[in-house]
Enzyme design. Sequence first.
Site, mmCIF file in Angstrom:
data_model
loop_
_atom_site.group_PDB
_atom_site.id
_atom_site.type_symbol
_atom_site.label_atom_id
_atom_site.label_comp_id
_atom_site.label_asym_id
_atom_site.label_seq_id
_atom_site.Cartn_x
_atom_site.Cartn_y
_atom_site.Cartn_z
ATOM 1 N N TYR A 125 39.856 20.637 56.922
ATOM 2 C CA TYR A 125 39.735 18.919 57.184
ATOM 3 C C TYR A 125 41.037 18.287 56.506
ATOM 4 C CZ TYR A 125 35.108 19.506 59.210
ATOM 5 O OH TYR A 125 33.799 19.857 59.634
ATOM 6 N N LYS A 174 33.503 33.706 54.935
ATOM 7 C CA LYS A 174 33.713 34.418 56.081
ATOM 8 C C LYS A 174 34.937 35.252 55.600
ATOM 9 C CE LYS A 174 33.393 35.660 60.364
ATOM 10 N NZ LYS A 174 32.068 36.243 60.850
ATOM 11 N N ASP A 207 27.999 33.564 59.687
ATOM 12 C CA ASP A 207 27.127 33.690 61.134
ATOM 13 C C ASP A 207 26.013 34.244 60.870
ATOM 14 O OD1 ASP A 207 28.954 35.804 60.002
ATOM 15 O OD2 ASP A 207 29.566 36.521 62.089
ATOM 16 N N ASP A 231 29.609 21.457 56.911
ATOM 17 C CA ASP A 231 29.625 20.523 58.020
ATOM 18 C C ASP A 231 28.293 20.987 58.901
ATOM 19 O OD1 ASP A 231 29.439 18.292 59.726
ATOM 20 O OD2 ASP A 231 31.689 18.710 60.209
#
Length: 335
Positions: A125, A174, A207, A231
Site C-alpha cells: 500500500y 507468505k 492461504d 486487509d
Amino acid sequence: MTQKITVIRGDGIGPEIMDATLHVLEVLGAGLAYEEADAGLVALEKHGELLPQATLDSIKRNGIALKSPLTTPVGEGFSSINVALRRHFDLYANVRPAKSFPNTKSRFPTGVDLITVRENTEGAYIGEGQSISEDGETALLTQKITRKGSERIVRYAFELARATGRKKVTVVHKANILKTTSGLFLKVAREVAALYPEIECNEMIVDNTCMQLVMRPEQFDIIVTTNLFGDIISDLCAGLVGGLGLAPGANIGKDAAIFEAVHGSAPDIAGKGIANPCALLLGAAQMLDHIGQPQNAERLRKAIVATLEAKDSLTPDLGGTGNTMSFAQAIASRV
Ligand code: NAI
Ligand code: MG
C-alpha cells in the site's frame, strides 16, 4: 482532567450513528469533551476540501478521534481520505476485533473472539513503484517491508496480548513464496516473539489461515500480519461474526489514534434513521480502552451484548424493527 476528543460526524449514515454513539457515551458517563471537525463530502461542501487543515490540527491537538464513515468521491483524484489520515498521523496499527454476538445472522454465533492486528503503512500500500508498460501489457507494483515497520507492529500485537490477557499470537505470512518481503516480516516476528516467552506464538501461511478461519476460527486469539493480508483477513473475520454492522476498527500511532466503524457511509439507507450504530459504538469501546477507561469499555460491550440477547429495538439489518436511536437508547438503558 476531561479528555477532549475530535469527533468527525462524516457522511451518509455517519451523523446518525454518531448521534446515537454520543448519546450512549453520555449515559455511560465517560466524561469526554468533544471538538467537532469536518472531513469527507461534508467538508468539501463547507470548506472546499475533503480533509481540511483545521481537522488535521484538531486530531493533532487531541490525539484521539472518533470518526464516522466518509464518502470518497469517485474520480476526484483522491485515493481515500482514510488512507490519507493513516499516512498523515503514521497510524501504523490497524486493530480489528471480531467477536461472536448473539442474535446476528452469523455463521458463528459463538466461539469467535479474535483480534486482527494489521500493519497499516507499508507492504503493498505504499503507492510507489506502480507502473504499466507503454503497450499496456505489463503492470508492476513495488512492495516495501522494513525491519522498523515489522518490528513495531509485531511488538504492538504482543503488547496487546499482554495487556488484554490473551494467550496466543499467530504470525500470518507468505514467506515461502514472497521470500524477501514476507521473509523479512517473518524473521523479525520470530525475533520479537522470543521477547515474550509467556505468550504462545505460531506461524501460519496466509492461504491456509483463510481456510482455518472458516473451518475452526476458535483456534485464533491475536493475528498479526502485513498490510494486504490484514486487509483481507480482517474483512473475512467481520464476515464470520455477522458482517459490517458489528465490526469496529482502531488506527493507532505513536501520537494519535482514530477509532471508527469498518463499514462505509451506506448511502442506500442514509437519512432513514435505521443504520445499526453497533460498529461505531464498539469503536468507541476500543477508544475507551485506549484512553484508560477499560471499565467503561466493558460496561458498553456488555450492554450491547445484553441488548442483542434481549432482541430489544434491533435495527432491520439484525432482523429487528427498531431504529438507530431506539437501539442506542436500549443499549444506554443497560449500561
Ligand atoms: P458500505 O459499508 O457503506 O455499505 C455496504 C452495505 O452495508 C450497504 O447495503 C449498507 O446499507 C450496509 N451497511 C453499512 N453499514 C451499515 C450499518 N451501520 N447498518 C446497517 N447497514 C449497513 O459500503 P459501500 O456502499 O461500498 O460504500 C459507500 C461509501 O462509503 C463509499 O463512498 C466508500 O468510499 C465509503 N467507505 C468509507 C469507509 C470509511 O470511511 N471508513 C469504509 C468503507 C467505505
Ligand atoms: Mg479493507
